[in-house]
Design a protein around this motif. Structure first.
Motif, PDB file in Angstrom:
ATOM      1  N   VAL A 100       0.896  -1.150   0.000  1.00 52.70           N
ATOM      2  CA  VAL A 100       0.000   0.000   0.000  1.00 52.70           C
ATOM      3  C   VAL A 100       0.940   1.207   0.000  1.00 52.70           C
ATOM      4  CG1 VAL A 100      -1.852   1.243   1.169  1.00 52.70           C
ATOM      5  CG2 VAL A 100      -1.725  -1.263   1.362  1.00 52.70           C
ATOM      6  N   PRO A 101       1.207   1.796  -1.178  1.00 49.57           N
ATOM      7  CA  PRO A 101       2.183   2.879  -1.238  1.00 49.57           C
ATOM      8  C   PRO A 101       1.971   3.942  -0.159  1.00 49.57           C
ATOM      9  CG  PRO A 101       1.503   2.269  -3.435  1.00 49.57           C
ATOM     10  CD  PRO A 101       0.606   1.518  -2.470  1.00 49.57           C
ATOM     11  N   HIS A 102       3.091   4.339   0.430  1.00 54.09           N
ATOM     12  CA  HIS A 102       3.149   5.372   1.468  1.00 54.09           C
ATOM     13  C   HIS A 102       2.556   4.932   2.801  1.00 54.09           C
ATOM     14  CE1 HIS A 102       2.619   7.755  -2.443  1.00 54.09           C
ATOM     15  NE2 HIS A 102       3.912   7.536  -2.254  1.00 54.09           N
ATOM     16  N   GLU A 103       2.125   3.650   2.903  1.00 59.92           N
ATOM     17  CA  GLU A 103       1.519   3.163   4.149  1.00 59.92           C
ATOM     18  C   GLU A 103       2.098   1.845   4.645  1.00 59.92           C
ATOM     19  OE1 GLU A 103      -2.770   2.988   4.015  1.00 59.92           O
ATOM     20  OE2 GLU A 103      -2.870   4.876   2.897  1.00 59.92           O
ATOM     21  N   LYS A 104       2.248   0.869   3.748  1.00 57.49           N
ATOM     22  CA  LYS A 104       2.634  -0.463   4.211  1.00 57.49           C
ATOM     23  C   LYS A 104       3.313  -1.245   3.086  1.00 57.49           C
ATOM     24  CE  LYS A 104       0.295  -3.943   6.861  1.00 57.49           C
ATOM     25  NZ  LYS A 104      -0.984  -4.619   7.084  1.00 57.49           N
ATOM     26  N   LEU A 105       4.362  -1.972   3.477  1.00 55.27           N
ATOM     27  CA  LEU A 105       5.055  -2.867   2.562  1.00 55.27           C
ATOM     28  C   LEU A 105       5.409  -4.121   3.336  1.00 55.27           C
ATOM     29  CD1 LEU A 105       6.474  -3.491  -0.145  1.00 55.27           C
ATOM     30  CD2 LEU A 105       8.472  -2.271   0.738  1.00 55.27           C
TER      31      LEU A 105
END
Length: 153
Positions: free
Chosen positions: A67-72
């Motif tokens: 989730v770009p900018h939130e979770k990897l």
């Protein structure tokens, strides 16, 4: 089975977008991660590699969640130390939470292996790398100790 787990939380004076860029773009990771870079197209299911400056694959895996900018979230298998490679794949999770003028970054690295050699090693490495990342984003300069790959490794 019991698992080994490392969790690290830091607060960085930056934006989620800039932190994401620093965690995923090769020109940034080379600055704070001992000249290493990641090869990946950042899509769920994609192969992921952490490349060592001499061209060896240091670690590899797959993107499990993004989730770009939130979770990897990615699987992570060490490729250059036999005792850690033998443990198989671990899981690395970056969680990015915006605050008022900073970002909370939580890094969780875990594996279903009791007393994992890999988790022991990353527990030593992550704090220094993340401090260097924080310094790079806040001052424009990483910590000197994390700018070169260690000799003999």
């Amino acid at each position: 089975m019991s698992q080994s787990k490392f969790v690290y939380v830091t607060y960085i004076r930056t934006t989620p977008e800039k932190l994401w860029q620093a965690l995923t773009e090769p020109e940034f990771t080379r600055k704070f991660w001992c000249e290493c870079w990641q090869e990946c197209d950042w899509q769920v299911g994609s192969e992921w590699k952490l490349m060592i400056p001499d061209g060896r694959v240091g670690d590899s895996g797959k993107i499990l969640e993004i989730v770009p900018h939130e979770k990897l979230v990615l699987s992570w298998k060490n490729e250059f130390k036999p005792e850690m490679a033998a443990e198989g794949a671990s899981t690395l999770k970056y969680e990015i939470e915006p605050l008022e003028s900073s970002v909370k970054l939580t890094v969780t690295h875990e594996i279903d292996v009791p007393e994992s050699k890999l988790v022991d090693a990353v527990s030593q490495g992550w704090p220094h790398l993340l401090a260097s990342l924080k310094s790079l984003l806040e001052t424009g300069e990483p910590l000197v100790e994390t700018t070169k790959w260690p000799e003999g490794m």
